[in-house]
Design an enzyme around this catalytic site. Sequence first.
Site, PDB file in Angstrom:
ATOM      1  N   ASP A  57      28.106  31.042  63.333  1.00  0.00           N
ATOM      2  CA  ASP A  57      26.938  31.915  63.418  1.00  0.00           C
ATOM      3  C   ASP A  57      26.275  31.728  64.779  1.00  0.00           C
ATOM      4  O   ASP A  57      25.957  30.603  65.171  1.00  0.00           O
ATOM      5  CB  ASP A  57      25.960  31.588  62.290  1.00  0.00           C
TER       6      ASP A  57
ATOM      7  N   LYS B 128      21.155  26.500  55.027  1.00  0.00           N
ATOM      8  CA  LYS B 128      21.965  27.702  55.238  1.00  0.00           C
ATOM      9  C   LYS B 128      23.210  27.751  54.361  1.00  0.00           C
ATOM     10  O   LYS B 128      23.699  28.840  54.041  1.00  0.00           O
ATOM     11  CB  LYS B 128      22.431  27.755  56.702  1.00  0.00           C
TER      12      LYS B 128
ATOM     13  N   HIS C 183      14.092  37.115  68.360  1.00  0.00           N
ATOM     14  CA  HIS C 183      14.123  36.259  67.177  1.00  0.00           C
ATOM     15  C   HIS C 183      13.985  34.785  67.577  1.00  0.00           C
ATOM     16  O   HIS C 183      13.198  34.031  66.983  1.00  0.00           O
ATOM     17  CB  HIS C 183      15.441  36.478  66.426  1.00  0.00           C
TER      18      HIS C 183
END
Length: 423
Positions: free
Chosen positions: A120, A244, A127
């Site tokens: 990822d 996550k 962001h």
Amino acid sequence: MSGADFPIQNLPHGVFRHRGRERGGIAIGDKILDLAECVAAGLFDNAEVAAAAEAASQSELNTYMAMGPAASSALREAVSNILSENGPGSDRLRALRHSLLLAQEEVELKLPCAIRNYTDFLTSAYHTERHGRLKGLADPLPPAFKSLPVAYHGRASSIRPSGYPVRRPSGQWKGKDRLAEFGAVRCLDFELEVGGFIGCGNELGQPIPMREARDHLFGYCLLNDWSAKDVQWWEQVLGPFLGKSFITTVSPWVVTAEALAPFRGPYPGRQPEDPDILPHLRPTVEMTMDFLELTLTAEIRSARMRAAGAAAGRVITRTSTRHLYWSFEQMVTHHASNGCNLLPGDLIGSGTVSGPEPEEMACMTEMTSAGTKPIDLGGGERRNWLEDGDEVVLRARAEREGFVSIGFGPCVGQIEPAVSWPT
């Protein structure tokens, strides 16, 4: 079929389960072309196309992805001819075509391939900077961000297709007086991302130069990088872990790189104060129009909305991949720049696709300023974080004047309560 996600200009690949058997197919409208049945019917008379169709009909598409863009392009053209009302073919083929189509509502969509590795990235400066400010960092945008695509290695085993329930995880976070607490997480969030699937891999020790990177990308999907922010911000020293790894959701249809070719634009401009891109990550002259352009949305449909019969939820985000600082090609080249070997079916995430405006924030952490300013869902409902029963729906469209727009299909996940911790 105007406005549909899967017109004949799209033809994404996926894997489905029907009558106890899993196999590969291609989406067209609200139907699926059963490639195994097409092969059995002898519809592909070219040996190379038939081999590609055979690989694309399997229950995992890794072998097909590894065959490269020439094979997928040839199969795409053959399938387009089969499905086209004005395409070549006998009356028998035209009649047979309809018997090879299955209704999507009658099948179960699966993951398109075996995903052995998941990486990822973090490629939205908006962001990254907002998160850095919320965490009180002196330098909210890390110095390395504008020199390389930042990433971490995620958990591949917990990736699931759209529709799979999202169980609220348990975890540890910083409580009162900096003492750790444990329980069902309080700050559950979604993150709106785009995923890219690797097609052809590379040998260990062999980098992938920018001029070849696009040929290593088979296609794209939507990706929801679910996050437990209270856990993530407490534990993150080496990188994201239990905040996550509990689940990642992807849309089941893979939109090929060729289908998205008309929807590419120039690389985003860099500011004068930004460092020069190092030569190995610099787009070539031929890649000046190689940046993927997609419009993305996220909506929440609460349990109360569903009980009231609402077919859709409240759209809370509308953003674009144009806001990313790095392209997928640059992500691939950077990933393999040290000789790391990428494998067919490996998944890479874009990172949260947030833009500069409030309506372009692509996660609740940003929208609510880390849970301090709730968002309004209408009907008296407000949210600081996701609640049990909430359904998050991600969507994407590729649009450009003069071309038929295409979509990805929804990426859906509904929150279920945490399991009771064993005593």
